[in-house]
Design a protein around this motif. Structure first.
Motif, PDB file in Angstrom:
ATOM      1  N   THR A 190      27.851  78.830  34.183  1.00  0.00           N
ATOM      2  CA  THR A 190      26.924  79.835  34.699  1.00  0.00           C
ATOM      3  C   THR A 190      26.082  80.426  33.580  1.00  0.00           C
ATOM      4  O   THR A 190      24.871  80.624  33.728  1.00  0.00           O
ATOM      5  CB  THR A 190      27.698  80.947  35.431  1.00  0.00           C
ATOM      6  N   ASN A 191      26.709  80.715  32.437  1.00  0.00           N
ATOM      7  CA  ASN A 191      25.956  81.258  31.300  1.00  0.00           C
ATOM      8  C   ASN A 191      24.907  80.277  30.801  1.00  0.00           C
ATOM      9  O   ASN A 191      23.795  80.670  30.427  1.00  0.00           O
ATOM     10  CB  ASN A 191      26.916  81.626  30.165  1.00  0.00           C
ATOM     11  N   ARG A 217      22.064  80.357  33.193  1.00  0.00           N
ATOM     12  CA  ARG A 217      21.315  81.600  32.978  1.00  0.00           C
ATOM     13  C   ARG A 217      20.361  81.427  31.792  1.00  0.00           C
ATOM     14  O   ARG A 217      19.189  81.835  31.843  1.00  0.00           O
ATOM     15  CB  ARG A 217      22.306  82.740  32.733  1.00  0.00           C
ATOM     16  N   THR A 218      20.848  80.814  30.719  1.00  0.00           N
ATOM     17  CA  THR A 218      20.000  80.542  29.553  1.00  0.00           C
ATOM     18  C   THR A 218      18.902  79.548  29.903  1.00  0.00           C
ATOM     19  O   THR A 218      17.758  79.665  29.447  1.00  0.00           O
ATOM     20  CB  THR A 218      20.845  80.004  28.396  1.00  0.00           C
ATOM     21  N   ILE A 246      17.421  79.178  32.785  1.00  0.00           N
ATOM     22  CA  ILE A 246      16.374  79.877  33.535  1.00  0.00           C
ATOM     23  C   ILE A 246      15.407  80.558  32.579  1.00  0.00           C
ATOM     24  O   ILE A 246      14.183  80.437  32.704  1.00  0.00           O
ATOM     25  CB  ILE A 246      17.003  80.904  34.497  1.00  0.00           C
ATOM     26  N   ASP A 247      15.950  81.272  31.599  1.00  0.00           N
ATOM     27  CA  ASP A 247      15.094  81.955  30.624  1.00  0.00           C
ATOM     28  C   ASP A 247      14.267  80.950  29.824  1.00  0.00           C
ATOM     29  O   ASP A 247      13.069  81.162  29.585  1.00  0.00           O
ATOM     30  CB  ASP A 247      15.961  82.802  29.693  1.00  0.00           C
ATOM     31  N   ASN A 260      27.243  83.110  39.595  1.00  0.00           N
ATOM     32  CA  ASN A 260      25.858  83.272  40.030  1.00  0.00           C
ATOM     33  C   ASN A 260      24.966  83.462  38.813  1.00  0.00           C
ATOM     34  O   ASN A 260      24.990  84.503  38.159  1.00  0.00           O
ATOM     35  CB  ASN A 260      25.737  84.470  40.970  1.00  0.00           C
ATOM     36  N   ALA A 261      24.174  82.446  38.506  1.00  0.00           N
ATOM     37  CA  ALA A 261      23.373  82.462  37.280  1.00  0.00           C
ATOM     38  C   ALA A 261      22.226  83.453  37.328  1.00  0.00           C
ATOM     39  O   ALA A 261      21.663  83.794  36.286  1.00  0.00           O
ATOM     40  CB  ALA A 261      22.830  81.058  36.986  1.00  0.00           C
ATOM     41  N   ILE A 262      21.845  83.929  38.529  1.00  0.00           N
ATOM     42  CA  ILE A 262      20.793  84.942  38.562  1.00  0.00           C
ATOM     43  C   ILE A 262      21.375  86.359  38.519  1.00  0.00           C
ATOM     44  O   ILE A 262      20.631  87.332  38.478  1.00  0.00           O
ATOM     45  CB  ILE A 262      19.858  84.779  39.770  1.00  0.00           C
ATOM     46  N   ALA A 286      13.736  86.534  33.295  1.00  0.00           N
ATOM     47  CA  ALA A 286      13.941  86.250  34.715  1.00  0.00           C
ATOM     48  C   ALA A 286      13.760  87.476  35.596  1.00  0.00           C
ATOM     49  O   ALA A 286      13.597  87.336  36.815  1.00  0.00           O
ATOM     50  CB  ALA A 286      15.338  85.665  34.927  1.00  0.00           C
ATOM     51  N   TYR A 287      13.751  88.666  35.017  1.00  0.00           N
ATOM     52  CA  TYR A 287      13.692  89.892  35.809  1.00  0.00           C
ATOM     53  C   TYR A 287      12.359  90.619  35.660  1.00  0.00           C
ATOM     54  O   TYR A 287      12.229  91.785  36.025  1.00  0.00           O
ATOM     55  CB  TYR A 287      14.865  90.806  35.423  1.00  0.00           C
TER      56      TYR A 287
END
Length: 203
Positions: free
Chosen positions: A21-22, A25-26, A28-29, A86-88, A111-112
């Motif tokens: 997941t981490n 998350r990376t 996505i960025d 949840n990666a988001i 992402a935010y």
């Protein structure tokens, strides 16, 4: 509904899926900010599709929801604010002090983003909804958001933020909580007030 799993199995799955997941998350960025060469982008796309095929080899038919361990633990791994899988999710790790005050420190990256270089207002609302709600939960009696009122005092820059919430008043079935969001300099950016309802316990 999935059968409960042991606490030991829950820890094993957290250790397995947490790093994945981490990494997502990376990813996505990186996808948002990448300026890689075309060939690298195409290769990355191919590798991501390969990863999707591997992970999709066996899927749950439904969203993760809320699951439990055989020891009575609660698993909310799919939660959009704090889910381990949840990666988001930010992720949102809430702590409570001796007075019941809830707080969370977060790092909000690309992402935010809403307005350029700033956090989307809806993301601020999600964070405060979750942190205010954490003041109202009781063992075996979760609280649901009834109303949430926000005052956007100033834009919230991307980066480190801190959310805090505390109980203003409370009855057996309802908690009124207030809270705030502050940026990395400690400046107030959003104020919130929420009413949280505890459904009647099932007999």
């Amino acid at each position: 509904m999935s059968e409960p799993i042991t606490a030991e199995e829950a820890r094993r799955l957290e250790d397995l899926y947490g790093p994945l997941t981490n990494s997502v998350r990376t990813l996505i960025d990186s996808a948002i900010r990448s300026q890689a060469d075309e060939s690298d982008v195409l290769q990355a796309h191919s590798l991501i599709d390969q990863a999707v095929r591997l992970l999709s080899s066996r899927l749950d038919p439904e969203p993760f929801g809320v699951r439990s361990t055989t020891e009575g633990g609660i698993l909310t791994w799919g939660n959009v604010a704090m889910g381990v899988r949840n990666a988001i999710a930010f992720p949102l790790n809430i702590t409570h002090d001796e007075n019941g005050r809830a707080s969370a420190d977060l790092l909000l990256a690309s992402a935010y983003e809403g307005p350029p270089d700033h956090v989307h207002g809806g993301v601020c609302a999600l964070i405060l909804d979750h942190v205010l709600g954490a003041t109202a939960h009781r063992p075996g009696r979760p609280a649901l958001t009834g109303t949430l009122n926000l005052r956007y005092v100033a834009p919230t820059p991307l980066g480190k933020v801190r959310a805090e919430a505390w109980v203003e008043s409370e009855t057996e079935s309802k908690t009124i909580a207030v809270g705030e969001l502050r940026d990395s300099r400690g400046a107030l950016t959003v104020q919130a007030e929420g009413i949280f309802i505890r459904p009647k316990a099932k007999v």
